[in-house]
Design a protein around this motif. Structure first.
Motif, PDB file in Angstrom:
ATOM      1  N   ALA A  37      -8.619 -24.284  25.932  1.00 16.71           N
ATOM      2  CA  ALA A  37      -8.673 -25.513  25.122  1.00 16.71           C
ATOM      3  C   ALA A  37      -7.755 -26.558  25.776  1.00 16.71           C
ATOM      4  CB  ALA A  37      -8.233 -25.225  23.692  1.00 16.71           C
ATOM      5  N   ASN A  38      -7.737 -27.715  25.181  1.00 11.57           N
ATOM      6  CA  ASN A  38      -6.884 -28.800  25.665  1.00 11.57           C
ATOM      7  C   ASN A  38      -6.037 -29.348  24.528  1.00 11.57           C
ATOM      8  OD1 ASN A  38      -7.616 -29.287  28.511  1.00 11.57           O
ATOM      9  ND2 ASN A  38      -9.659 -29.711  27.680  1.00 11.57           N
ATOM     10  N   ILE A  39      -4.991 -30.075  24.892  1.00  7.51           N
ATOM     11  CA  ILE A  39      -4.151 -30.724  23.879  1.00  7.51           C
ATOM     12  C   ILE A  39      -4.984 -31.715  23.073  1.00  7.51           C
ATOM     13  CG2 ILE A  39      -2.204 -32.317  23.533  1.00  7.51           C
ATOM     14  CD1 ILE A  39      -1.224 -29.540  24.274  1.00  7.51           C
ATOM     15  N   TYR A  72       1.531 -24.666  36.867  1.00  5.17           N
ATOM     16  CA  TYR A  72       0.960 -25.927  37.342  1.00  5.17           C
ATOM     17  C   TYR A  72      -0.476 -26.092  36.852  1.00  5.17           C
ATOM     18  CZ  TYR A  72       4.913 -26.381  40.515  1.00  5.17           C
ATOM     19  OH  TYR A  72       6.167 -26.513  41.036  1.00  5.17           O
ATOM     20  N   HIS A  73      -0.851 -27.340  36.631  1.00  2.00           N
ATOM     21  CA  HIS A  73      -2.226 -27.661  36.254  1.00  2.00           C
ATOM     22  C   HIS A  73      -3.126 -27.467  37.485  1.00  2.00           C
ATOM     23  CE1 HIS A  73      -5.716 -29.859  34.919  1.00  2.00           C
ATOM     24  NE2 HIS A  73      -5.191 -29.932  33.712  1.00  2.00           N
ATOM     25  N   PRO A  74      -4.318 -26.852  37.314  1.00  2.00           N
ATOM     26  CA  PRO A  74      -5.201 -26.649  38.467  1.00  2.00           C
ATOM     27  C   PRO A  74      -5.525 -27.951  39.218  1.00  2.00           C
ATOM     28  CG  PRO A  74      -6.055 -25.493  36.546  1.00  2.00           C
ATOM     29  CD  PRO A  74      -4.863 -26.260  36.088  1.00  2.00           C
ATOM     30  N   PRO A 100     -14.341 -27.246  28.057  1.00  2.00           N
ATOM     31  CA  PRO A 100     -13.146 -27.507  28.876  1.00  2.00           C
ATOM     32  C   PRO A 100     -13.231 -26.843  30.254  1.00  2.00           C
ATOM     33  CG  PRO A 100     -12.562 -26.241  26.888  1.00  2.00           C
ATOM     34  CD  PRO A 100     -14.049 -26.384  26.906  1.00  2.00           C
ATOM     35  N   PHE A 101     -12.592 -27.455  31.209  1.00  2.00           N
ATOM     36  CA  PHE A 101     -12.421 -26.898  32.555  1.00  2.00           C
ATOM     37  C   PHE A 101     -13.746 -26.409  33.162  1.00  2.00           C
ATOM     38  CE2 PHE A 101      -8.023 -26.908  31.139  1.00  2.00           C
ATOM     39  CZ  PHE A 101      -7.370 -27.376  32.275  1.00  2.00           C
ATOM     40  N   VAL A 102     -14.658 -27.339  33.345  1.00  2.00           N
ATOM     41  CA  VAL A 102     -15.920 -27.001  34.010  1.00  2.00           C
ATOM     42  C   VAL A 102     -16.091 -27.758  35.335  1.00  2.00           C
ATOM     43  CG1 VAL A 102     -17.229 -26.275  31.964  1.00  2.00           C
ATOM     44  CG2 VAL A 102     -17.176 -28.700  32.592  1.00  2.00           C
ATOM     45  N   GLY A 124      -4.946 -26.853  28.516  1.00  2.00           N
ATOM     46  CA  GLY A 124      -4.819 -27.955  29.463  1.00  2.00           C
ATOM     47  C   GLY A 124      -4.476 -29.248  28.745  1.00  2.00           C
ATOM     48  N   GLU A 125      -4.795 -30.337  29.418  1.00  2.00           N
ATOM     49  CA  GLU A 125      -4.351 -31.647  28.932  1.00  2.00           C
ATOM     50  C   GLU A 125      -5.451 -32.342  28.112  1.00  2.00           C
ATOM     51  OE1 GLU A 125      -2.439 -33.847  32.100  1.00  2.00           O
ATOM     52  OE2 GLU A 125      -3.361 -35.704  31.385  1.00  2.00           O
ATOM     53  N   ALA A 126      -6.542 -32.660  28.774  1.00  2.00           N
ATOM     54  CA  ALA A 126      -7.612 -33.427  28.125  1.00  2.00           C
ATOM     55  C   ALA A 126      -8.890 -33.250  28.930  1.00  2.00           C
ATOM     56  CB  ALA A 126      -7.236 -34.910  28.086  1.00  2.00           C
TER      57      ALA A 126
HETATM   58  N1  URA Z   1      -8.200 -31.018  32.999  1.00  2.00           N
HETATM   59  C1  URA Z   1      -7.760 -30.626  31.778  1.00  2.00           C
HETATM   60  O1  URA Z   1      -6.578 -30.716  31.460  1.00  2.00           O
HETATM   61  N2  URA Z   1      -8.656 -30.140  30.940  1.00  2.00           N
HETATM   62  C2  URA Z   1      -9.940 -30.003  31.223  1.00  2.00           C
HETATM   63  O2  URA Z   1     -10.691 -29.530  30.378  1.00  2.00           O
HETATM   64  C3  URA Z   1     -10.369 -30.408  32.497  1.00  2.00           C
HETATM   65  C4  URA Z   1      -9.493 -30.919  33.366  1.00  2.00           C
END
Ligand code: URA
Length: 245
Positions: free
Chosen positions: A135-137, A209-211, A109-111, A96-98
């Motif tokens: 992971a993220n960038i 696409y990003h969620p 990430p992504f919780v 993902g991004e951040a």
């Molecule tokens: N969006 C992202 O890109 N990364 C995350 O960890 C959460 C939301």
């Protein structure tokens, strides 16, 4: 060619070599810095390619990252570093991004809401969150969830590159334009990035696409499902004939 290290780097290398010796590793050689990875910390990558234990490599990379102060994000309200989570032997890696607020709070990430949707996407593929690596960038939350700046990505992403090299996934899925453009170093719209394979340093990479975007525009879930089906086919996962998640 002889080369002089500054005293701090020399101390770091000495400590690192002692650490490897304790692990039973005694043979080292120094790799020339990779011109594609200008910020890669030299001292830490000396032996990584000789180690074939992804879990150990991930621990080493995390240790190297430390309480990172390499970019200004460390003093812009981040609570903690969000390193990455999942199976060190994963065949599939999502990037993902951040981190957002929830991720910054929990260190994973992504919780948050986007994470719940990503979990559903993963389940729809017939696998579990624990099977993949996420992971993220960048590893620190940008203030107000703004888009990461180029310099932040350039400073942080070498650690992600090392995570990818440690895990050696069969397939990477870049979630959203920021991840895709950073990894592929191209500036193209999502319409040109989705629905096809890219080569990322020898690993197949797909873009979807990003969620968080899908939460705003659920109509695009159908397209996302097509992208995931392409990935599933490649990984030999059974592709259901019916509807998207
Ligand atoms: N969006 C992202 O890109 N990364 C995350 O960890 C959460 C939301």
């Amino acid at each position: 060619m002889s080369r002089t290290f500054d005293p701090q780097l020399r101390r770091a290398i000495t400590e690192r070599i002692r650490y490897y010796n304790e692990l039973g590793i005694y043979d080292f050689y120094r790799r020339e810095p990779d011109s594609e990875l200008p910020h890669e910390p030299e001292a830490s990558v000396i032996v990584e390619h000789q180690i074939n234990d992804p879990a150990l490599l991930l621990r080493m990379i995390r240790e190297d990252l430390g309480d990172c102060t390499r970019c200004p994000l460390h003093k812009q309200g981040r609570k903690q570093i969000v390193f990455g989570v999942g199976n060190p032997h994963a065949e599939l890696m999502f990037i993902g991004e951040a981190p957002g607020a929830d991720e910054d709070q929990q260190g994973e990430p992504f919780v948050g809401r986007a994470g719940q949707l990503l979990n559903n996407m993963i389940k729809a593929m017939g696998i579990q969150r624990e099977d993949v690596y996420i992971a993220n960038i960048i590893k620190c939350r940008p203030p107000g969830n703004r888009t990461p700046e180029r310099e932040e990505c350039e400073t942080c992403s070498p650690f992600l590159m090392r995570q990818i090299a440690a895990i050696k996934p069969k397939v990477i899925v870049a979630l959203g334009a920021v991840a895709a453009k950073t990894l592929l170093a191209i500036n193209a719209p999502m319409s040109e990035l989705r629905g096809r394979w890219f080569d990322f340093r020898g690993t197949k990479l797909a873009v979807t696409y990003h969620p968080a975007f899908l939460l705003r525009d659920p109509r695009q879930k159908k397209e996302t499902w097509k992208d995931l089906q392409m990935v599933m086919k490649d990984l030999g996962l059974a592709v259901p004939t019916k509807a998207e998640p």
